[in-house]
Scaffold this motif. Structure first.
Motif, PDB file in Angstrom:
ATOM      1  N   GLY A 191       0.815  -1.198   0.117  1.00 47.85           N
ATOM      2  CA  GLY A 191      -0.095   0.060   0.064  1.00 47.85           C
ATOM      3  C   GLY A 191       0.886   1.167  -0.141  1.00 47.85           C
ATOM      4  N   LEU A 192       2.011   0.925   0.569  1.00 51.74           N
ATOM      5  CA  LEU A 192       3.031   2.076   0.823  1.00 51.74           C
ATOM      6  C   LEU A 192       4.292   1.742   0.115  1.00 51.74           C
ATOM      7  N   LEU A 193       5.014   2.707  -0.706  1.00 54.96           N
ATOM      8  CA  LEU A 193       6.395   2.353  -1.171  1.00 54.96           C
ATOM      9  C   LEU A 193       7.214   3.507  -0.697  1.00 54.96           C
ATOM     10  N   LEU A 194       8.238   2.908   0.089  1.00 55.10           N
ATOM     11  CA  LEU A 194       9.182   3.920   0.768  1.00 55.10           C
ATOM     12  C   LEU A 194      10.525   3.718   0.040  1.00 55.10           C
ATOM     13  N   CYS A 195      11.017   5.003  -0.479  1.00 55.31           N
ATOM     14  CA  CYS A 195      12.394   4.961  -1.167  1.00 55.31           C
ATOM     15  C   CYS A 195      13.333   5.886  -0.324  1.00 55.31           C
ATOM     16  N   ASP A 196      14.625   5.235  -0.308  1.00 53.95           N
ATOM     17  CA  ASP A 196      15.420   6.127   0.406  1.00 53.95           C
ATOM     18  C   ASP A 196      16.682   6.480  -0.408  1.00 53.95           C
ATOM     19  N   GLU A 197      16.614   7.475  -0.949  1.00 56.83           N
ATOM     20  CA  GLU A 197      17.719   7.720  -2.176  1.00 56.83           C
ATOM     21  C   GLU A 197      17.648   6.646  -3.405  1.00 56.83           C
ATOM     22  N   PRO A 198      16.723   6.389  -4.076  1.00 56.07           N
ATOM     23  CA  PRO A 198      16.549   5.297  -5.103  1.00 56.07           C
ATOM     24  C   PRO A 198      17.677   5.678  -6.283  1.00 56.07           C
ATOM     25  N   THR A 199      17.840   6.799  -6.465  1.00 55.73           N
ATOM     26  CA  THR A 199      18.581   7.132  -7.631  1.00 55.73           C
ATOM     27  C   THR A 199      19.949   7.641  -6.950  1.00 55.73           C
ATOM     28  N   GLY A 200      20.408   7.502  -5.769  1.00 60.33           N
ATOM     29  CA  GLY A 200      21.698   7.984  -5.473  1.00 60.33           C
ATOM     30  C   GLY A 200      22.984   7.372  -5.919  1.00 60.33           C
ATOM     31  N   ALA A 201      22.726   6.151  -6.511  1.00 64.16           N
ATOM     32  CA  ALA A 201      24.049   5.476  -6.619  1.00 64.16           C
ATOM     33  C   ALA A 201      23.833   5.359  -8.574  1.00 64.16           C
ATOM     34  N   LEU A 202      22.998   6.078  -9.009  1.00 65.51           N
ATOM     35  CA  LEU A 202      22.695   5.897 -10.556  1.00 65.51           C
ATOM     36  C   LEU A 202      23.249   7.215 -11.433  1.00 65.51           C
ATOM     37  N   ASP A 203      23.386   6.879 -12.480  1.00 69.52           N
ATOM     38  CA  ASP A 203      23.806   8.245 -13.457  1.00 69.52           C
ATOM     39  C   ASP A 203      22.308   8.765 -13.826  1.00 69.52           C
ATOM     40  N   SER A 204      22.455   9.813 -14.391  1.00 69.24           N
ATOM     41  CA  SER A 204      21.231  10.523 -14.827  1.00 69.24           C
ATOM     42  C   SER A 204      20.239   9.682 -15.512  1.00 69.24           C
ATOM     43  N   LYS A 205      21.037   8.923 -16.536  1.00 73.91           N
ATOM     44  CA  LYS A 205      19.833   8.129 -17.653  1.00 73.91           C
ATOM     45  C   LYS A 205      19.192   6.991 -16.733  1.00 73.91           C
ATOM     46  N   ASN A 206      19.689   6.384 -15.856  1.00 80.50           N
ATOM     47  CA  ASN A 206      19.375   5.447 -15.038  1.00 80.50           C
ATOM     48  C   ASN A 206      18.425   5.922 -14.140  1.00 80.50           C
ATOM     49  N   SER A 207      18.564   7.068 -13.364  1.00 83.26           N
ATOM     50  CA  SER A 207      17.887   7.678 -12.547  1.00 83.26           C
ATOM     51  C   SER A 207      16.551   8.139 -13.050  1.00 83.26           C
ATOM     52  N   ILE A 208      16.369   8.848 -14.513  1.00 81.90           N
ATOM     53  CA  ILE A 208      15.203   9.018 -14.977  1.00 81.90           C
ATOM     54  C   ILE A 208      14.387   7.826 -15.350  1.00 81.90           C
ATOM     55  N   ALA A 209      14.990   6.672 -15.563  1.00 81.88           N
ATOM     56  CA  ALA A 209      14.262   5.345 -15.784  1.00 81.88           C
ATOM     57  C   ALA A 209      13.749   4.915 -14.413  1.00 81.88           C
ATOM     58  N   VAL A 210      14.357   5.219 -13.502  1.00 78.74           N
ATOM     59  CA  VAL A 210      13.850   4.665 -11.971  1.00 78.74           C
ATOM     60  C   VAL A 210      12.836   5.505 -11.643  1.00 78.74           C
ATOM     61  N   VAL A 211      12.876   6.931 -11.755  1.00 76.11           N
ATOM     62  CA  VAL A 211      11.867   7.444 -11.493  1.00 76.11           C
ATOM     63  C   VAL A 211      10.410   7.469 -12.388  1.00 76.11           C
ATOM     64  N   ASN A 212      10.714   7.203 -13.613  1.00 75.86           N
ATOM     65  CA  ASN A 212       9.623   6.898 -14.457  1.00 75.86           C
ATOM     66  C   ASN A 212       8.813   5.428 -13.946  1.00 75.86           C
ATOM     67  N   LEU A 213       9.646   4.630 -13.638  1.00 76.45           N
ATOM     68  CA  LEU A 213       9.186   3.272 -12.996  1.00 76.45           C
ATOM     69  C   LEU A 213       8.294   3.630 -11.653  1.00 76.45           C
ATOM     70  N   LEU A 214       8.901   4.315 -10.801  1.00 74.35           N
ATOM     71  CA  LEU A 214       8.078   4.584  -9.745  1.00 74.35           C
ATOM     72  C   LEU A 214       6.776   5.250  -9.924  1.00 74.35           C
ATOM     73  N   LEU A 215       6.884   6.005 -11.019  1.00 81.27           N
ATOM     74  CA  LEU A 215       5.739   6.699 -11.169  1.00 81.27           C
ATOM     75  C   LEU A 215       4.614   5.697 -11.837  1.00 81.27           C
ATOM     76  N   GLU A 216       5.126   4.966 -12.680  1.00 81.36           N
ATOM     77  CA  GLU A 216       4.238   3.782 -13.514  1.00 81.36           C
ATOM     78  C   GLU A 216       3.869   2.933 -12.203  1.00 81.36           C
TER      79      GLU A 216
END
Ligand SMILES: Nc1ncnc2c1ncn2[C@@H]1O[C@H](COP(=O)(O)OP(=O)(O)OP(=O)(O)O)[C@@H](O)[C@H]1O
Length: 235
Positions: free
Chosen positions: A160-185
């Motif tokens: 019911g709840l997804l908690l993310c602690d710096e989910p893009t902190g270890a990623l480059d910008s391309k992968n960060s955007i992909a991860v944010v996209n996935l979280l929105l999806e």
């Protein structure tokens, strides 16, 4: 009007004992609705992780109350709180925290095996676009792929709840955007609330609301009048 699923009232957390006390969280109050995407921003030491730990039932506040739907987390015993963590909350961490000796599918299946109403692990891996990599071990996957496996592991619980602690902190910008996209999806497909800590203020552009923390307080909450897609974000 979406249902409020998380509510905090006068939430405080003090670490340490007399003389060396740290007020990590002071009188936090909030309402979070099902399907909301919340970004938590703030300087180092401002209380972001402390807040996330309270929401995820990883720690208990020193004072105040938290409710998840109609259950007051602050009234639960340790066993009940552990059930809440296990069945209701998906966690995504900065450094993925996958089990290195298990394949991607096994990592996801292990999480599915301990919860009451899981999704099929293959479906979770498909949702993150990694079905064809399911037999790979974490060391055989890129950072971005490992984070996608860790998102599959979190969502296989049907949280019911997804908690993310710096989910893009270890990623480059391309992968960060992909991860944010996935979280929105994921938010759209599962209808869960997503609450994410980040040091990258760019992520605020996709959020419904942004919590700004300072010195242990939620200093202000901003409603984003026009959330953008992950591709439109300036990173
Ligand atoms: N277990 C603990 N024992 C003692 N003090 C703690 C503990 N956890 C956090 N703190 C202190 O509480 C305050 C808030 O810490 P917290 O980790 O919540 O901040 P943060 O905003 O998440 O920081 P960062 O961005 O660096 O991760 C800090 O002063 C920190 O040193």
């Amino acid at each position: 009007m979406p249902e409020t699923i998380l509510r905090g009232e006068a939430l405080s957390k003090t670490y340490g004992s007399a003389g060396v006390e740290v007020n990590a969280l002071t009188e936090a109050a909030f309402d979070i609705a099902a399907g909301e995407f919340i970004v938590v921003l703030g300087p180092s030491g401002s209380g972001k992780s402390t807040l996330l730990n309270m929401l995820g039932g990883m720690d208990r506040p020193s004072a105040g109350h938290i409710w998840y739907r109609d259950r007051e987390l602050t009234q639960l015993n340790d066993v009940q709180l552990s059930e809440y963590r296990k069945d209701t909350v998906g966690f995504v961490f900065q450094f993925f925290n996958l089990i290195p000796s298990l394949t991607a599918r096994e990592n996801v299946a292990l999480a599915a095996s301990i919860v009451s109403s899981p999704m099929n692990p293959d479906e979770a891996l498909s949702m993150v676009g990694l079905k064809e990599r399911s037999r790979h071990f974490p060391s055989q996957l890129s950072g971005g792929e490992q984070q996608r496996v860790s998102i599959a592991r979190a969502i296989v619980k049907n949280p019911g709840l997804l908690l993310c602690d710096e989910p893009t902190g270890a990623l480059d910008s391309k992968n960060s955007i992909a991860v944010v996209n996935l979280l929105l999806e994921v938010r759209k497909r599962l209808g869960c609330a997503v609450i994410t800590i980040t040091h990258n203020a760019g992520m605020a552009q996709v959020a419904d609301r942004v919590f700004y923390m300072r010195d242990g307080r939620i200093e202000r909450v901003e409603v984003n009048p026009a959330p953008v897609s992950a591709e439109e974000m300036t990173w």
